[in-house]
Write a protein that holds these residues in place. Structure first.
Motif, mmCIF file in Angstrom:
data_model
loop_
_atom_site.group_PDB
_atom_site.id
_atom_site.type_symbol
_atom_site.label_atom_id
_atom_site.label_comp_id
_atom_site.label_asym_id
_atom_site.label_seq_id
_atom_site.Cartn_x
_atom_site.Cartn_y
_atom_site.Cartn_z
ATOM 1 N N THR A 193 0.877 -1.166 0.000
ATOM 2 C CA THR A 193 0.000 0.000 0.000
ATOM 3 C C THR A 193 0.903 1.201 0.000
ATOM 4 O O THR A 193 1.862 1.276 0.758
ATOM 5 C CB THR A 193 -0.896 0.051 1.249
ATOM 6 O OG1 THR A 193 -0.050 -0.027 2.382
ATOM 7 C CG2 THR A 193 -1.884 -1.074 1.268
ATOM 8 N N HIS A 228 5.180 1.764 0.367
ATOM 9 C CA HIS A 228 6.122 1.543 1.454
ATOM 10 C C HIS A 228 5.800 0.308 2.278
ATOM 11 O O HIS A 228 6.674 -0.425 2.687
ATOM 12 C CB HIS A 228 6.148 2.748 2.390
ATOM 13 C CG HIS A 228 6.252 4.033 1.660
ATOM 14 N ND1 HIS A 228 7.233 4.259 0.727
ATOM 15 C CD2 HIS A 228 5.496 5.142 1.701
ATOM 16 C CE1 HIS A 228 7.072 5.473 0.241
ATOM 17 N NE2 HIS A 228 6.031 6.031 0.802
ATOM 18 N N PHE A 229 4.532 0.094 2.491
ATOM 19 C CA PHE A 229 4.159 -1.055 3.297
ATOM 20 C C PHE A 229 4.122 -2.273 2.409
ATOM 21 O O PHE A 229 3.320 -2.327 1.486
ATOM 22 C CB PHE A 229 2.768 -0.872 3.897
ATOM 23 C CG PHE A 229 2.713 0.178 4.946
ATOM 24 C CD1 PHE A 229 3.252 -0.067 6.187
ATOM 25 C CD2 PHE A 229 2.132 1.398 4.694
ATOM 26 C CE1 PHE A 229 3.202 0.895 7.163
ATOM 27 C CE2 PHE A 229 2.094 2.367 5.669
ATOM 28 C CZ PHE A 229 2.621 2.123 6.899
ATOM 29 N N ARG A 230 4.982 -3.219 2.687
ATOM 30 C CA ARG A 230 4.904 -4.436 1.898
ATOM 31 C C ARG A 230 4.106 -5.452 2.687
ATOM 32 O O ARG A 230 4.496 -5.854 3.781
ATOM 33 C CB ARG A 230 6.299 -4.955 1.575
ATOM 34 C CG ARG A 230 6.767 -4.335 0.270
ATOM 35 C CD ARG A 230 8.026 -4.954 -0.169
ATOM 36 N NE ARG A 230 9.126 -4.440 0.638
ATOM 37 C CZ ARG A 230 10.259 -5.088 0.797
ATOM 38 N NH1 ARG A 230 10.420 -6.240 0.235
ATOM 39 N NH2 ARG A 230 11.222 -4.564 1.508
ATOM 40 N N LEU A 231 2.982 -5.817 2.160
ATOM 41 C CA LEU A 231 2.098 -6.712 2.900
ATOM 42 C C LEU A 231 2.267 -8.146 2.446
ATOM 43 O O LEU A 231 1.960 -9.071 3.177
ATOM 44 C CB LEU A 231 0.648 -6.285 2.701
ATOM 45 C CG LEU A 231 0.373 -4.858 3.152
ATOM 46 C CD1 LEU A 231 -1.073 -4.530 2.959
ATOM 47 C CD2 LEU A 231 0.748 -4.688 4.617
#
Lengths: 717, 236, 521
Positions: free
Chosen positions: A650, A653-656
């Motif tokens: 998302t 930056h946020f790697r989910l």
């Protein structure tokens, strides 16, 4: 007195009765009936071939005459008997195993059909080495091809199986075609379809024809033996077959490819130049290396074993090639040793690969998965299977005292004897092959440490593995039989070598027995049996005569003697090693028990996890992780590993989630078959361009063809 | 790589003479207040922000488990520049009958909420100035080989499980050593909803090395005490 | 950009929706919840302001959330206020990624939720805490033992990497020889680390909560003891906040001596960090040499200040004790000789190819990433994005000192090593500068506490350390928030380790030189 021919008739009778009776037996009794008929037939055929192999009772029998083609015949010589004996040896435990294994198909597939095909396959395999002429060979060979295809696609409702079986059939028929041409060339020049006739009538063949026969037969039988690059069917077909059939495919049917190569190139048309031997050697070494590389990185237990079968066939072929080169170069004794090594390894492979496939099938049956990434910890739930699999894994990794060690050691030693050869080029080829085999041996250990550890040790990595059922005795006993065979074959090379040597003496006219098994048991002070006196003296000090009083045979030491300068080129004795190992083990266990265990209390604690709340199965090394270094080092082989990587994020930056998928393209497919496919498609595309639908173009084609025909006609005229 | 050999040789030997002789180097200890007879004990005791000083009649006593040698009492009472601070708690004195680690001692260092200073001082034992290997003391990363659990920090809630697991995973005979004021009593962080009152939360403590942080020689003294190779220094 | 220009730019964009106040080097922006994301994204991304941290305060009937930014002209505070029953706020971390962990911490400690943040929960408080436990809330009693743990036998850590055969390698919390308690979850399919998830706060001691209602002196003990390896810097930062509230001007001599002690601590810290790097690469002689220097720095501190880790020196109003000029000059002299030996060590290290191979092009943090994650301290300076508060927003005694900035561009382990060496040299030079020219006078003035709040900051050895303090009417600490540099840098640690092999991991960890105690507070 019962002759081998009577026994073979009895064998055929048992099989025929079996096939006839099975349809009338209630479905739930079929497994037992199959086991009974299968094992009985196996015992009979082992007896029959044993008569020839050990006692030397060969036979030849005329069957009926086919109008216009000639008479069909059966002939059992020692070499044929060897292959038949191995077949019986593997079929016996596999048949018992089947009784416990095939009930899993009850209700889904017909057990009766399975049994009929199973017995038919047995008969066809047995008869291939016994055929005495080209015609019967072809008939039996096709029966074998078709029944084995039917058994591979037994679970025919699986799309994957149907495809694998189809590929196997297509490749097999392509091989048969090449084989037929080779045999027909022989028949044409020998003036007979009968092997005996060919042998006598073949002399004086041109070298070009010899090469053609060699290449065609090597190609044709190489497909069956799984040699590089004709083995693309093998890693697909072997794993999808039912477990007991996989054991037969790897343990028995692959041998038939070797049988064909031997029958044509050593018996019918003996190779006289170094070239073909070198081809066999190099193809064998490449097969071994590629096979073990894929086995190391493969995570499906059965596919991994299939790749390992390729590797082992490669080792056998390498030794065979070495033997052919030695023979052509005039080193008959070295050739005899190499052939012994090759066939020793082939037998060993049959035994331990049969064992490993049975083990893998048991795991598959009891857990429902073959993926090593999902297995683990099975030693607690299936201790006997684990023990048997461990023996198989140690054998295939060539660890003494098991059988793989003896034959792989002999193979490597034979290749090292290339120092006796004169040509530098040949020496280099041997050195390369030796290096590849050494690498293969090292990787084999990695591959089977992984296979055993990931399947049986550690944590269960999935619920499937966690809920594994216990294996029944019907499954375990055959594995234990094979495991004890592994040990027996491993510690008794001095008895195996003479048997094998006798089978090949006809072709090599030299004795590996004399070269490898010094008669330490027979030598006395007065009769040295050709050994130098100080030599006997030194070795009896070392204990080489221990066991002389109660053991038959020549001795327990395998030793190759060189000239004056190097009296002992190499020597080993798995038998004595085994005894010493047992003693040491006993001493160590006794010592620990006496001095440590009795005084101290053993406290068991949960494994140390660094202090995390819970060590989950996902926190333990997986099979993929274990073999990742090999994958990285041999990137160029596995490349292009189609790698899909997706990252879900998302706002960047946020790697989910990160997802990565490898899909390996099998090396021979990439190097040979994909280019061929592309070439075919390209040609097709070119041809399509010719079809432009214009009348005058077609008129042009007709005109061009006419001109070509006229020119050709004039030239030939 | 020969340059390193020369560099190493050129540095010479810097190792402390302790425990053969006393070490008199400067800066090896922060020093600590000494109890005894003083003029106005109540007033002095009230200066202590952590309640480590207690007035007893005409004198003052120092609770080693609480003192963080902040300088609040520096002007009031004498400080001693000692370092042999390790003590054996009274309950451990009774329990211990044998000292099985005379020759070598494998230490598992576990940080249970330490500020980094105690851990840094334990780390100094590995450097050439203190070099604990010469005395047969070794740091081990796994409890399976550890004889001694060296705990620093007040035992935070999140570390409790890990410490318990580590202690359980150690083979017997085993010892526990609390290093630093936090490990001795919980220090200024404990006890609270998230921090405990020191190493005794996990098992009986065999040796306590108080200090904030205790200097390396004090920790070394503690290790020697565990090994039965040094004596406690009794405070008068 | 100067603060008044920034104020104007903001008004041009947001018109009257913002209330702004400006005092010397402090811009206070009050905005509505709806504008928060846009304002902070503009400050962070367009105006290149650095994000210091988020400060949440629970008042009787309301929440106030302060988002602290700064540039080289001063602090910028974006504040939103909301009624007490509002517990959901917009997450700014999609635009200001540096606030990711601040929001996660706030979720755990205050029970606020940040809409748009994809990964809230189980951060500071691990799995055994029941839902709805929010220790920083006012009603929560910090000194009472907590007992209602939840047992979670089926607990499993969240995973990100999905591939056939992927697994996660757990490291710690108890691992290695002498290491702080941190747990790493390395997700991999063998060889290459695909994802690192550091699991921190094993050492959470809730110092901010413990200080509530305590006197300033007691809070100071916590400030210097929650992280022993950069104790003085934090005590210094805390004292500055308190002094700002009390509006005391501390004597010139104390200012200089504070800078002197801070540099002494920095030098010791950097030597220790270098020792860590040397031993992580298995270079025994180098590790021993650095170990000797580290112990000598500790002894130097012990002799000079009476405490090897400089505890008990800073106090609101100045220092607890004075030093003679002679003592300071001696310390500076010893520091120079240690710096010279460091130079020698650096020369030897840069000639050891086996050592450089393990550091060069390993553990790379790009400048973009460093800015996006708002990394601070030597790590950020090795990636070319250094904002050294000593020159960026000078404080304490640094306004009058001349510093030459240290910066490297590569962002790999070797760049971090060079930054440490250069900064150690620079610190030794500063020590000499300060000792050569010490003003005379007192080192402490009495401080009269009054109510109010303020933010203090220092450039701690590991980077920017912010302490936000509110004092109540009784002169006690009402609220205290620490934004330590390790908290910020741990957030970015995964950037360096991902994509490299297992065997590089301990070295990357050593070149970061992070402290768990400082982060876990």
């Amino acid at each position: 007195m019962i002759t081998p021919l009577d026994l073979i008739t009895a064998f055929l009778g048992i099989i025929a009765i079996g096939i006839a009776v099975v349809p009338f037996i209630p479905e739930r009794r079929v497994p037992q009936a199959l086991a009974a008929f299968g094992s009985l037939a196996a015992i009979v055929i082992m007896w029959a071939s044993g008569e020839t192999l050990f006692a030397g009772h060969t036979f030849h029998a005329w069957l009926w005459t086919v109008p216009g083609l000639g008479r069909m015949s059966l002939a059992m010589d020692r070499i044929g008997a060897l292959f038949v004996f191995i077949t019986g040896l593997i079929y016996l435990p596999v048949s018992i195993f089947s009784a416990g294994y095939i009930p899993r198909y009850t209700g889904r597939y017909s057990l009766k059909a399975f049994s009929a095909w199973y017995l038919a396959l047995f008969a066809s395999i047995v008869f291939i080495p016994v055929c005495g002429d080209i015609l019967s060979l072809l008939v039996v060979w096709e029966v074998m091809s078709i029944t084995s295809y039917l058994l591979v696609v037994y679970e025919h409702r699986e799309e994957r199986n149907a495809r694998a079986g189809w590929l196997m059939l297509v490749m097999s028929e392509a091989g048969t075609l090449a084989m037929v041409i080779a045999l027909l060339i022989l028949a044409a020049h020998g003036g007979s379809l009968d092997f005996a006739g060919i042998r006598t009538g073949i002399a004086g063949l041109r070298s070009g024809t010899r090469w053609a026969v060699f290449l065609l037969s090597f190609f044709g039988f190489g497909v069956k033996a799984g040699l590089f690059p004709l083995n693309i069917w093998l890693p697909r077909a072997h794993p999808v077959a039912p477990g007991n059939i996989s054991a037969l495919l790897s343990g028995v049917i692959l041998n038939l490819g070797i049988y064909g190569i031997v029958r044509v190139n050593m018996d019918l048309l003996p190779i006289t130049s170094v070239g073909p031997g070198l081809v066999v050697l190099i193809v064998g070494a490449i097969t071994a290396l590629v096979g073990i590389l894929y086995a190391t990185v493969e995570n499906d237990l059965k596919t991994m074993l299939a790749h390992s079968s390729i590797e082992n066939m490669g080792i056998v072929t390498t030794a065979l090639g070495a033997g052919l080169v030695f023979l052509a170069a005039g080193h008959a004794t070295l050739a005899a040793i190499a052939f012994v090594a090759a066939f020793y390894h082939m037998i060993n492979h049959s035994v331990y690969k049969g064992l490993l496939f049975l083990g893998a099938s048991t795991v598959d049956m009891m857990t429902g998965t073959r993926s090593m990434d999902r297995l683990g910890g099975l030693i607690h739930r299936m201790p006997w299977t684990a023990l048997a699999f461990l023996v198989g894994a140690m054998s295939i990794s060539a660890l003494p005292p098991f059988n793989g060690f003896a034959s792989e050691w002999l193979t490597l030693q034979s290749i090292l004897r290339s120092v006796e050869l004169s040509s530098i080029g040949v020496k280099v080829a041997f050195a390369l092959a030796g290096a590849m085999l050494a690498l293969t041996a090292a990787l084999a250990v990695t591959a089977f440490v992984k296979a055993f550890a990931m399947t049986f040790l550690g944590h269960a990595r999935s619920e499937l593995a966690n809920n594994a059922k216990r294996a029944t005795k019907t499954l375990i006993v055959p594995m234990l039989i094979l495991a004890s065979l592994c040990l027996t074959l491993g510690v008794t090379p001095t008895y195996v070598i003479p048997t094998l040597d006798r089978a090949f003496a006809t072709y090599t006219h030299a004795s590996a027995t004399d070269a490898l098994v010094p008669p330490f048991f027979l030598a006395t002070k007065t009769n040295l049996h050709g050994l130098p006196a100080d030599f006997v003296h030194d070795f009896s000090d070392l204990g080489a005569q221990s066991g002389k009083n109660f053991l038959p045979g020549r001795g327990l030491v395998v030793m190759h003697r060189g000239g004056e300068a190097n009296p002992v080129v190499y020597a080993m004795s798995p038998a004595y090693t085994f005894i010493v190992l047992l003693l040491l083990l006993g001493l160590a266990t006794g010592g620990v028990w006496l001095f440590a265990a009795r005084r101290r209390r053993v406290v068991r604690r949960a494994e140390w996890d660094g202090g995390v709340r819970r060590l989950t199965p996902s926190m333990t090394y997986t099979a993929s992780g274990f073999s990742q270094p090999v994958r990285v080092i041999f990137q160029s082989v596995f490349h292009p590993a189609v790698e899909e990587e997706s990252r879900r994020a998302t706002a960047g930056h946020f790697r989910l989630a990160i997802r990565r998928v490898h899909r390996d393209v099998y090396l021979p497919e990439r190097l040979v078959f994909h280019p061929l496919t592309r070439l075919a498609q390209w040609i097709a595309a070119c041809c399509a361009r010719m079809q432009n639908g214009k009348l005058n173009t077609y008129a042009g084609y007709v005109f061009i063809v006419l001109i070509i025909v006229i020119i050709v006609g004039i030239v030939i005229w | 790589m020969s340059q390193w050999v020369f560099a190493g040789l050129k540095a010479g030997i810097v190792t402390t003479p302790y425990p053969r002789r006393e070490d008199h180097a400067h800066g090896i200890t922060p020093g600590r207040p000494r109890g005894g007879v003083v003029a106005s004990p109540e007033e002095i005791a009230s200066h202590c922000p952590v309640g480590a000083l207690a007035a007893t009649g005409e004198g003052i006593t120092v609770d080693r488990g609480r003192c963080i040698h902040c300088p609040a009492c520096r002007a009031d009472i004498p400080w001693e520049e000692t370092y042999e601070w390790a003590t054996v708690p009274p309950e451990a004195k009774e329990a211990e009958v044998e000292r099985p680690f005379r020759r070598s001692l494998h230490v598992l260092v576990v940080d249970a909420g330490d500020c980094g200073a105690c851990l840094s001082e334990v780390g100094q034992l590995n450097n050439p100035y203190y070099n604990m290997h010469r005395l047969g003391f070794f740091i081990t990363p796994t409890p399976r080989k550890a004889d001694l659990l060296l705990l620093v920090g007040p035992m935070t809630e999140h570390m409790k499980l890990a410490v318990e697991k580590a202690y359980a995973a150690m083979p017997t005979p085993k010892r526990v050593m609390a290093v630093g004021t936090c490990a001795a009593s919980g220090g200024i962080f404990g006890s609270s909803f998230v921090a405990g009152h020191g190493a005794n939360e996990v098992g009986s403590v065999d040796v306590v090395v108080p200090g904030c942080p205790p200097p390396p020689l004090a920790i070394l003294h503690g290790l020697l005490l565990v090994a039965g190779r040094a004596q406690e220094v009794v405070e008068r | 950009m100067e603060l008044n220009k920034l104020e104007k730019t903001l008004h041009d964009r947001f018109f009257e929706r913002l209330t702004t106040r400006i005092s010397s080097s402090f811009l206070d922006i009050e905005c509505s919840t709806a504008d928060l994301i846009e304002v902070s994204a503009m400050l962070f991304n367009e105006q290149a302001c650095a994000f210091a941290g988020m400060i949440i305060e629970e008042e009787d009937v309301s929440w106030s959330l302060r988002y602290m930014f700064y540039n080289d002209h001063g602090m910028i505070q974006v504040m939103i206020a909301a009624s007490h029953d509002q517990t959901e706020f917009p997450s700014i971390s999609a635009h200001v990624h540096a606030s990711d962990w601040h929001e996660r911490a706030a979720e755990d400690l205050f029970g606020l939720s940040f809409s748009g943040h994809p990964r809230l929960g189980e951060f500071i408080l691990h799995e055994q805490w029941p839902e709805g436990t929010n220790p920083m809330r006012r009603g929560f009693d910090a000194r009472a033992p907590f007992s209602h743990w939840e047992s979670r036998p089926d607990w499993e850590p969240p995973r990100v990497f999905d591939s056939p055969g992927a697994f996660s390698m757990p490291i710690g919390p108890i691992y290695s020889g002498i290491a702080e308690s941190v747990h790493f979850q390395l997700e991999t399919i063998g060889e290459e680390i695909v994802r690192v998830i550091p699991r921190l706060f094993y050492k959470y001691r809730a110092v901010e909560k413990l200080a509530q209602g305590r006197s300033v002196g007691e809070a100071l003990l916590l400030a210097e003891r929650f992280n022993g390896t950069s104790s003085f810097a934090h005590a210094f930062s805390f004292c500055q906040a308190v002094e700002k509230i009390a509006e005391v001007e501390i004597p010139q001599r104390a200012r200089r001596l504070r800078a002197f002690l801070a540099e002494l601590e920095r030098l010791r810290h950097h030597v220790a960090a270098l020792q860590g790097i040397c031993s992580s690469t298995g270079l025994a002689v180098a590790a021993s040499q650095a170990g000797i220097l580290e112990e000598e720095m500790l002894r130097l501190s012990g002799v000079f200040a009476g405490h090897r880790y400089l505890f008990g020196l800073a106090t609101p109003g100045g220092l607890t004790r004075d030093f003679t000029d002679e003592e300071c000059r001696n310390v500076a002299g010893t520091a120079s000789s240690i710096a010279q030996r460091l130079n020698k060590l650096e020369r030897l290290l840069t000639r050891s190819s086996s050592f450089l191979d393990r550091l060069e092009r390993v553990g790379i943090v790009t400048k973009d990433d460093a800015l996006r994650y708002g990394l601070v301290g030597p790590i950020a300076r090795a990636s070319g994005s250094g904002r050294d508060l000593r020159t960026f927003l000078p404080y304490g005694g640094y306004e009058e000192l001349l510093l030459s900035p240290v910066q490297e561009e590569e962002g790999d382990g070797y760049a971090r090593l060079r930054v440490l060496f250069s900064e150690a040299r620079e610190s030794s030079r500063l020590l000499n500068d300060i000792a050569a020219d010490l003003p005379s006078g007192d080192v402490c003035v009495p401080v009269e506490m009054r109510a109010g709040w303020a933010l203090g900051w220092t450039e701690a050895p590991r980077g920017a350390a912010f302490h936000w303090v509110r004092i109540d009417d009784a002169g006690n600490v009402a609220e205290w928030r620490i934004i330590p540099p390790s908290f910020v840098n741990w957030h970015g640690f995964h950037l360096a380790a991902e994509g490299f092999a297992f065997q590089d991991f301990p070295i990357i960890l050593a070149t970061f030189g992070l402290s768990a105690a400082e982060n876990d507070r």
